[in-house]
Design an enzyme around this catalytic site. Structure first.
Site, mmCIF file in Angstrom:
data_model
loop_
_atom_site.group_PDB
_atom_site.id
_atom_site.type_symbol
_atom_site.label_atom_id
_atom_site.label_comp_id
_atom_site.label_asym_id
_atom_site.label_seq_id
_atom_site.Cartn_x
_atom_site.Cartn_y
_atom_site.Cartn_z
ATOM 1 N N CYS A 126 38.423 54.125 38.213
ATOM 2 C CA CYS A 126 39.530 54.359 37.283
ATOM 3 C C CYS A 126 40.691 55.056 37.993
ATOM 4 O O CYS A 126 41.343 54.478 38.845
ATOM 5 C CB CYS A 126 39.024 55.133 36.076
ATOM 6 S SG CYS A 126 40.236 55.301 34.750
ATOM 7 N N ASP A 172 39.353 45.442 28.799
ATOM 8 C CA ASP A 172 39.992 46.535 29.528
ATOM 9 C C ASP A 172 41.503 46.481 29.310
ATOM 10 O O ASP A 172 42.197 45.621 29.859
ATOM 11 C CB ASP A 172 39.679 46.412 31.025
ATOM 12 C CG ASP A 172 40.037 47.658 31.812
ATOM 13 O OD1 ASP A 172 40.874 48.441 31.323
ATOM 14 O OD2 ASP A 172 39.473 47.849 32.903
ATOM 15 N N HIS A 204 36.439 49.170 29.835
ATOM 16 C CA HIS A 204 36.964 50.071 30.867
ATOM 17 C C HIS A 204 36.095 51.332 30.962
ATOM 18 O O HIS A 204 35.741 51.922 29.949
ATOM 19 C CB HIS A 204 38.402 50.466 30.526
ATOM 20 C CG HIS A 204 39.045 51.345 31.549
ATOM 21 N ND1 HIS A 204 39.657 50.850 32.679
ATOM 22 C CD2 HIS A 204 39.144 52.694 31.622
ATOM 23 C CE1 HIS A 204 40.122 51.843 33.391
ATOM 24 N NE2 HIS A 204 39.818 52.978 32.783
#
Length: 239
Positions: A126, A172, A204
Site C-alpha cells: 500500500c 480496489d 485493497h
C-alpha cells in the site's frame, strides 16, 4: 498517477494471530524490525516498507518472519517517526492531515522527502509501494515487489531501472482496473522485467490485512507472499 491517493481502505482490515520471531532495534533513532533465517545464514537482504499501520503491526511482522523463513534477512523500518495509523482508525481521522504531519507531536510529515530510504531488495505494501518504486535503480533497490500500491506517480513508474512485480486486488479503488492497465502500459515501455498478478474476490489491503478466515482471501494472501518470494529468488539469487 499510476495509483490513487490513500483512503480509509488503507487502514481498515483484520488483525492476524501469530508470535513475532524478530526483534526491534534502534538505528540512528529509527526503530527497525529485523528477522533472520533460523540458521542466520542469509546471503540476501530484503527491506519491507509497510502500509500506514506500520512496522509494529503483528500482520507485517509475521510476513517479515515468513520471508526470513525462506532465507532472507529482513529489515522493516518505522516509516512514520512513531506516527503510524492505528488499524481501523475511528472517525475524525483525516488522511491529508496525517500525511502533512498534523498528528505528529513534532509535526513531521509523511511525504517523500522524509520517507525515502536507501534499500536493496524491497517489498512495499500500500503506502510502502510508492517507496519501493521511487528508488528502483542499481545501487539503491535492485528488485522490487509491491502489493495493492497507492499514491505512485506515473513519472516514478517510468523512471524504474529494475524488475518490478505487483499483486493487485480485483476490488480496489486505489489501484482500479484503469490504473492497472495504465501501469502495464508504462511497464512495457520501460523494457525491464515486470509481473502484474490480479487476485479475484479480494479488496485493497488484502496482502497484509486480509481476513484469514475467508478461504478466498487466505489463498490470495498466501499466493501473494509466494509471488514475492519467487520474484526475489529469480532476480536476486540467480546470476
Amino acid at each position: 498517477m499510476a495509483s490513487n491517493l490513500i483512503k480509509s481502505c488503507c487502514y481498515q482490515g483484520f488483525k492476524h494471530h501469530g508470535e513475532p520471531k524478530g526483534s526491534i532495534f534502534l538505528v540512528d533513532d529509527i526503530e527497525v524490525y529485523t528477522s533472520h533465517p533460523q540458521d542466520r545464514s542469509a546471503e540476501y537482504g530484503l527491506l519491507i516498507l509497510t502500509d500506514i499501520i506500520g512496522h509494529r503491526f503483528i500482520n507485517a511482522q509475521v510476513i517479515a518472519d515468513q520471508f526470513a523463513d525462506h532465507g532472507y534477512f529482513v529489515m522493516m523500518p518505522d516509516l512514520f517517526n512513531g506516527d503510524a495509523v492505528p488499524l481501523n482508525k475511528p472517525g475524525g481521522f483525516y488522511m491529508g492531515k496525517w500525511r502533512t504531519g498534523g498528528y505528529h507531536p513534532q509535526g513531521k510529515n509523511h511525504l517523500p522527502e522524509t520517507v525515502d530510504p536507501i534499500k536493496i531488495g524491497a517489498v512495499g505494501y500500500c503506502f510502502g509501494g510508492k517507496y519501493v518504486v521511487r528508488p528502483l535503480a542499481p545501487g539503491r533497490v535492485d528488485v522490487a515487489f509491491t502489493a495493492h500500491p497507492s499514491h505512485i506517480d506515473e513519472g516514478e513508474l517510468k523512471d524504474i531501472q529494475g524488475p518490478l512485480a505487483i499483486a493487485a486486488a480485483e476490488y480496489d479503488k486505489i489501484f482500479p482496473a484503469e490504473k492497472r492497465r495504465a501501469t502495464e502500459a508504462i511497464l512495457r515501455e520501460t523494457r525491464f522485467p515486470y509481473q502484474v498478478n490480479l487476485y479475484s474476490g479480494v479488496s485493497h489491503g488484502f496482502g497484509v490485512r486480509g481476513d484469514p478466515t475467508n478461504c478466498e482471501v487466505r489463498f490470495a494472501m498466501r499466493s501473494t507472499f509466494f509471488q514475492a518470494v519467487e520474484w526475489f529468488n529469480h532476480y536476486m539469487k540467480q546470476e
